[in-house]
Design an enzyme around this catalytic site. Structure first.
Site, PDB file in Angstrom:
ATOM      1  N   ASN A   1     -27.227  52.299   2.250  1.00  0.00           N
ATOM      2  CA  ASN A   1     -25.568  52.991   2.329  1.00  0.00           C
ATOM      3  C   ASN A   1     -25.503  53.193   3.840  1.00  0.00           C
ATOM      4  O   ASN A   1     -24.658  54.146   4.339  1.00  0.00           O
ATOM      5  CB  ASN A   1     -25.531  54.285   1.615  1.00  0.00           C
ATOM      6  CG  ASN A   1     -26.797  55.382   2.173  1.00  0.00           C
ATOM      7  OD1 ASN A   1     -27.376  55.231   2.922  1.00  0.00           O
ATOM      8  ND2 ASN A   1     -26.672  56.530   1.374  1.00  0.00           N
TER       9      ASN A   1
ATOM     10  N   HIS B   1     -27.213  57.505   7.935  1.00  0.00           N
ATOM     11  CA  HIS B   1     -27.800  58.953   7.651  1.00  0.00           C
ATOM     12  C   HIS B   1     -27.209  59.781   8.630  1.00  0.00           C
ATOM     13  O   HIS B   1     -26.814  59.415   9.792  1.00  0.00           O
ATOM     14  CB  HIS B   1     -29.318  58.921   7.872  1.00  0.00           C
ATOM     15  CG  HIS B   1     -29.872  60.333   7.847  1.00  0.00           C
ATOM     16  ND1 HIS B   1     -30.233  61.195   6.785  1.00  0.00           N
ATOM     17  CD2 HIS B   1     -29.908  61.157   8.839  1.00  0.00           C
ATOM     18  CE1 HIS B   1     -30.488  62.327   6.948  1.00  0.00           C
ATOM     19  NE2 HIS B   1     -30.411  62.470   8.510  1.00  0.00           N
TER      20      HIS B   1
END
Length: 141
Positions: free
Chosen positions: A114, A117
């Protein structure tokens, strides 16, 4: 509004896509200054320590494997409400649910890969910044 610092990591998937500069441009356009940065290839023990809060979660092993799969770009962002601003820029953890125009909507492939962070709170940010940038490696601008 308070000036804060937050930790940001550009994960292996986004580093491999050569989008570091595009992500940095978004930070800066949002008024976040990059006050420390370094590229690192995390060793397993480092990744396990950094993500220890998730140790009992079912995704822990896969998260560690992913985070050691290639280099990451780690940076400290500084600005007004930096933690919240960075989280808004990142978008939802699952890129399929992330708002159009967010980093994850534009650069992430899956809930696991993804792209980025970001610290989830000011207290977490302090600990995460200290993990990657101990001592005096941060330079206010």
């Amino acid at each position: 509004m308070a000036i804060e610092r937050t930790l940001s990591i550009i994960k292996p998937d986004a580093v491999a896509k050569n989008v570091i500069g595009q992500i940095y441009a978004r930070f800066e356009a949002a008024g976040l200054k990059i006050v420390a940065a370094r590229m690192v290839h995390l060793a397993r023990p480092e990744a396990e320590r950094f993500y220890a809060v998730h140790k009992e979660r079912p995704f822990f092993k896969d998260l560690v494997e992913f985070m050691i799969s290639g280099p990451v770009m780690v940076q400290v962002l500084e600005g007004e409400n930096a933690v919240l601003k960075n989280r808004e820029l990142m978008g939802a953890t699952d890129p399929k649910k992330a708002q159009t125009g967010t980093i994850r909507a534009d650069f992430a492939d899956s809930i696991d890969a993804n792209a980025v962070h970001g610290s989830d709170a000011a207290e977490t940010a302090q600990a995460e910044v200290a993990f990657f940038f101990p001592g005096l490696n941060i330079y206010p601008r």
